[in-house]
Design a protein around this motif. Structure first.
Motif, mmCIF file in Angstrom:
data_model
loop_
_atom_site.group_PDB
_atom_site.id
_atom_site.type_symbol
_atom_site.label_atom_id
_atom_site.label_comp_id
_atom_site.label_asym_id
_atom_site.label_seq_id
_atom_site.Cartn_x
_atom_site.Cartn_y
_atom_site.Cartn_z
ATOM 1 N N THR A 138 3.299 8.039 12.046
ATOM 2 C CA THR A 138 3.473 8.823 13.274
ATOM 3 C C THR A 138 4.102 10.182 12.980
ATOM 4 O OG1 THR A 138 5.617 7.790 13.623
ATOM 5 C CG2 THR A 138 3.725 6.735 14.643
ATOM 6 N N THR A 139 4.468 10.372 11.723
ATOM 7 C CA THR A 139 5.050 11.652 11.308
ATOM 8 C C THR A 139 4.199 12.223 10.188
ATOM 9 O OG1 THR A 139 6.469 10.606 9.663
ATOM 10 C CG2 THR A 139 7.349 10.794 11.898
ATOM 11 N N GLY A 140 4.647 13.304 9.617
ATOM 12 C CA GLY A 140 3.888 13.927 8.538
ATOM 13 C C GLY A 140 3.817 13.083 7.294
ATOM 14 N N TYR A 141 4.776 12.172 7.095
ATOM 15 C CA TYR A 141 4.775 11.309 5.919
ATOM 16 C C TYR A 141 4.908 9.867 6.367
ATOM 17 C CZ TYR A 141 5.755 15.582 3.320
ATOM 18 O OH TYR A 141 5.692 16.833 2.783
ATOM 19 N N SER A 142 4.446 8.991 5.514
ATOM 20 C CA SER A 142 4.638 7.564 5.795
ATOM 21 C C SER A 142 5.291 6.898 4.601
ATOM 22 C CB SER A 142 3.303 6.884 6.096
ATOM 23 O OG SER A 142 2.447 6.974 4.981
ATOM 24 N N GLY A 143 6.050 5.868 4.865
ATOM 25 C CA GLY A 143 6.677 5.134 3.777
ATOM 26 C C GLY A 143 5.697 4.164 3.151
ATOM 27 N N GLY A 144 6.032 3.730 1.951
ATOM 28 C CA GLY A 144 5.190 2.755 1.272
ATOM 29 C C GLY A 144 5.506 1.342 1.724
ATOM 30 N N ALA A 145 4.487 0.499 1.783
ATOM 31 C CA ALA A 145 4.683 -0.896 2.174
ATOM 32 C C ALA A 145 5.373 -1.667 1.063
ATOM 33 C CB ALA A 145 3.335 -1.538 2.489
ATOM 34 N N GLY A 146 6.246 -2.589 1.456
ATOM 35 C CA GLY A 146 6.843 -3.487 0.468
ATOM 36 C C GLY A 146 5.831 -4.497 -0.017
ATOM 37 N N GLY A 147 5.963 -4.908 -1.262
ATOM 38 C CA GLY A 147 5.076 -5.927 -1.805
ATOM 39 C C GLY A 147 5.373 -7.293 -1.218
ATOM 40 N N GLY A 148 4.382 -8.134 -1.184
ATOM 41 C CA GLY A 148 4.552 -9.480 -0.647
ATOM 42 C C GLY A 148 5.419 -10.346 -1.537
ATOM 43 N N ALA A 178 6.974 -14.495 -2.310
ATOM 44 C CA ALA A 178 6.501 -15.875 -2.208
ATOM 45 C C ALA A 178 6.899 -16.523 -0.893
ATOM 46 C CB ALA A 178 7.057 -16.701 -3.364
ATOM 47 N N GLY A 179 7.962 -15.985 -0.242
ATOM 48 C CA GLY A 179 8.432 -16.588 0.989
ATOM 49 C C GLY A 179 8.062 -15.846 2.252
ATOM 50 N N ALA A 180 7.636 -14.581 2.152
ATOM 51 C CA ALA A 180 7.348 -13.797 3.361
ATOM 52 C C ALA A 180 6.542 -12.563 3.011
ATOM 53 C CB ALA A 180 8.650 -13.389 4.057
ATOM 54 N N VAL A 181 5.909 -11.978 4.029
ATOM 55 C CA VAL A 181 5.169 -10.740 3.842
ATOM 56 C C VAL A 181 6.123 -9.590 3.574
ATOM 57 C CG1 VAL A 181 3.320 -11.495 5.368
ATOM 58 C CG2 VAL A 181 5.215 -10.190 6.297
ATOM 59 N N GLY A 182 5.597 -8.537 2.965
ATOM 60 C CA GLY A 182 6.387 -7.328 2.781
ATOM 61 C C GLY A 182 6.486 -6.553 4.076
ATOM 62 N N GLY A 183 7.508 -5.678 4.165
ATOM 63 C CA GLY A 183 7.707 -4.902 5.377
ATOM 64 C C GLY A 183 6.846 -3.656 5.411
ATOM 65 N N ASN A 184 6.617 -3.129 6.589
ATOM 66 C CA ASN A 184 5.880 -1.888 6.766
ATOM 67 C C ASN A 184 6.780 -0.693 6.454
ATOM 68 O OD1 ASN A 184 3.807 -3.464 7.709
ATOM 69 N ND2 ASN A 184 4.197 -3.046 9.865
ATOM 70 N N GLY A 185 6.164 0.359 5.958
ATOM 71 C CA GLY A 185 6.885 1.608 5.782
ATOM 72 C C GLY A 185 6.406 2.607 6.814
ATOM 73 N N SER A 186 7.295 3.407 7.373
ATOM 74 C CA SER A 186 6.873 4.383 8.376
ATOM 75 C C SER A 186 7.851 5.548 8.409
ATOM 76 C CB SER A 186 6.804 3.743 9.770
ATOM 77 O OG SER A 186 8.079 3.296 10.174
ATOM 78 N N GLY A 187 7.355 6.714 8.836
ATOM 79 C CA GLY A 187 8.208 7.877 9.003
ATOM 80 C C GLY A 187 8.920 8.293 7.739
ATOM 81 N N THR A 202 0.825 -1.192 0.000
ATOM 82 C CA THR A 202 0.000 0.000 0.000
ATOM 83 C C THR A 202 0.865 1.250 0.000
ATOM 84 O OG1 THR A 202 -1.766 -1.122 1.180
ATOM 85 C CG2 THR A 202 -1.765 1.259 1.289
ATOM 86 N N GLY A 203 0.433 2.236 -0.736
ATOM 87 C CA GLY A 203 1.159 3.503 -0.724
ATOM 88 C C GLY A 203 0.946 4.234 0.582
ATOM 89 N N GLY A 204 1.966 4.939 1.031
ATOM 90 C CA GLY A 204 1.857 5.679 2.280
ATOM 91 C C GLY A 204 1.482 7.122 2.004
ATOM 92 N N GLY A 205 0.391 7.593 2.562
ATOM 93 C CA GLY A 205 -0.037 8.972 2.327
ATOM 94 C C GLY A 205 0.298 9.864 3.503
#
Length: 389
Positions: free
Chosen positions: A261-271, A273-282, A230-233
């Motif tokens: 938690t800040t004015g911007y958020s990072g974009g989530a990594g795509g999933g 085949a072996g693991a979920v994508g990471g979260n983006g933040s700050g 997901t894109g971070g808005g």
């Protein structure tokens, strides 16, 4: 009243005597060595058998096979029925009579070097990343394999047993396109499916857009395909990553929830085949999900990784590697393009001694030798493949 001896009724009794063994038994492999037929002749001596137990024991490490049949002439064993490839067997036949099993007769050894036994790897195209700052990464293409456990926690799949002189459809899925709205927000497109015969891997889902449209979720990869991030808005437009594709088995996983938690958020990594994508933040990007390492070509190669998320003020999205089904990376800023998803691949491995493959029109591919195996790698197109003995 007349008296005398009362005769008790005589109960019929079954003959539980052991049946004699068949008078003859033999085993032979078919011309193209894809099955073994065990033939036998019932004995005319002693109690008759009502069924027969036929058991095949490998003389060099193959799996044991067994069946019970009412046939009075023959039974046939196949690879799908349990015969091990490239092994030799002897077969025993015993007659059954109600609860009693008779003596056995044993055949001579017979080779079951099965004609065509295929290992396969079918990887779909990865999804494209989202554009603008903090876009979501593209999801990995679905991955199905007989060599390493299938993507998304799926099980190791069964080998495939094609027939000679028969066409089998192959389609190599293209990667999705990264978001193209440079200077604005746009999502990528999903990857395309890859197919070998009845085996289909689903394309990876698209990465969501960044910016204030980051509330948009990434694309769902479906059964077998990992989901896009997901894109971070800007707050409060935080998006939630897709957690998984729909359907089972073999599904990948998408990026997690965005933390703003800040004015911007990072974009989530795509999933991947072996693991979920990471979260983006700050304002930082989320890492793409891990792929799966497969050694069907003779060396270990990682396929179907998720694309990384975008980072505010960062760089351009990275294109997914061709013929690996890797998701495209998201942009790191509004002036950069998003990455395209990598195309899929279909790889087929079979014993050199068992046939020659023909790659039909419409397909791009090549065949290499790896020890006693041939490995055919098809990198693009749609068409048919077939084998001759």
């Amino acid at each position: 009243m007349a008296t005398g001896n009362i005769r008790k009724p005589i109960r019929a009794t079954r003959n539980y005597a052991r049946p004699t063994s068949p008078s003859t038994a033999s085993a032979s492999a078919s011309t193209n060595e894809t099955q073994v037929t065990v033939s036998y002749t019932p004995s005319t001596l002693g109690p008759a058998a009502t069924s027969y137990v036929i058991t095949g024991t490998s003389t060099n490490g193959g799996a044991t096979v067994s069946t019970t049949s009412t046939s009075t002439s023959s039974v046939t064993f196949t690879a799908q029925g349990g015969l091990s490839a490239e092994k030799s067997y002897t077969f025993s036949v015993a007659g059954n009579n109600y609860n009693s099993s008779g003596a056995t007769i044993t055949t001579s050894a017979v080779s079951t070097a099965l004609g065509l036994v295929l290992d396969y790897l079918v990887v779909a195209g990865g999804g494209g990343g989202g554009s603008s700052g903090s876009g979501g990464g593209g999801g990995a293409g679905g991955l199905r394999s007989t060599i390493t456990a299938t993507g998304g926690g799926g099980s190791l799949e069964s080998q495939f047993y094609p027939s000679y002189s028969t066409n089998y459809t192959v389609t190599v899925g293209a990667g999705g396109t990264g978001g193209t709205a440079v200077g604005a927000s746009s999502k990528g497109t999903s990857g395309s499916n890859s197919i070998f015969s009845t085996i289909t891997s689903i394309g990876g889902g698209f990465g969501g857009p960044g910016g204030n449209e980051g509330v948009t979720s990434g694309g769902d990869g479906g059964s077998g395909g990992a989901s896009g991030g997901t894109g971070g808005g800007s707050a409060p437009f935080n998006g939630t990553g897709r957690i998984s594709g729909t359907g089972t088995p073999n599904q990948g996983f998408g990026g997690g929830t965005i933390d703003t938690t800040t004015g911007y958020s990072g974009g989530a990594g795509g999933g991947g085949a072996g693991a979920v994508g990471g979260n983006g933040s700050g304002g930082s990007r989320g890492a793409g999900g891990a792929g799966v390492a497969v050694s069907i070509t003779g060396s270990s190669v990682t396929y179907a990784s998720g694309g990384r998320g975008g980072e505010n003020g960062g760089d351009a999205g990275i294109n997914g590697t061709a013929n690996r089904g890797i998701g495209g990376g998201a942009t790191g800023g509004s002036t950069f393009p998003a990455g395209n998803g990598g195309s899929g691949v279909v790889i087929l491995r079979y014993l050199t001694s068992k046939g020659t493959i023909t790659i039909g029109a419409g397909l791009t591919g090549s065949t290499a030798t790896d020890g006693s195996y041939k490995v055919t790698t098809i990198t693009a197109g749609t068409g048919n493949v077939s084998w001759t003995a």
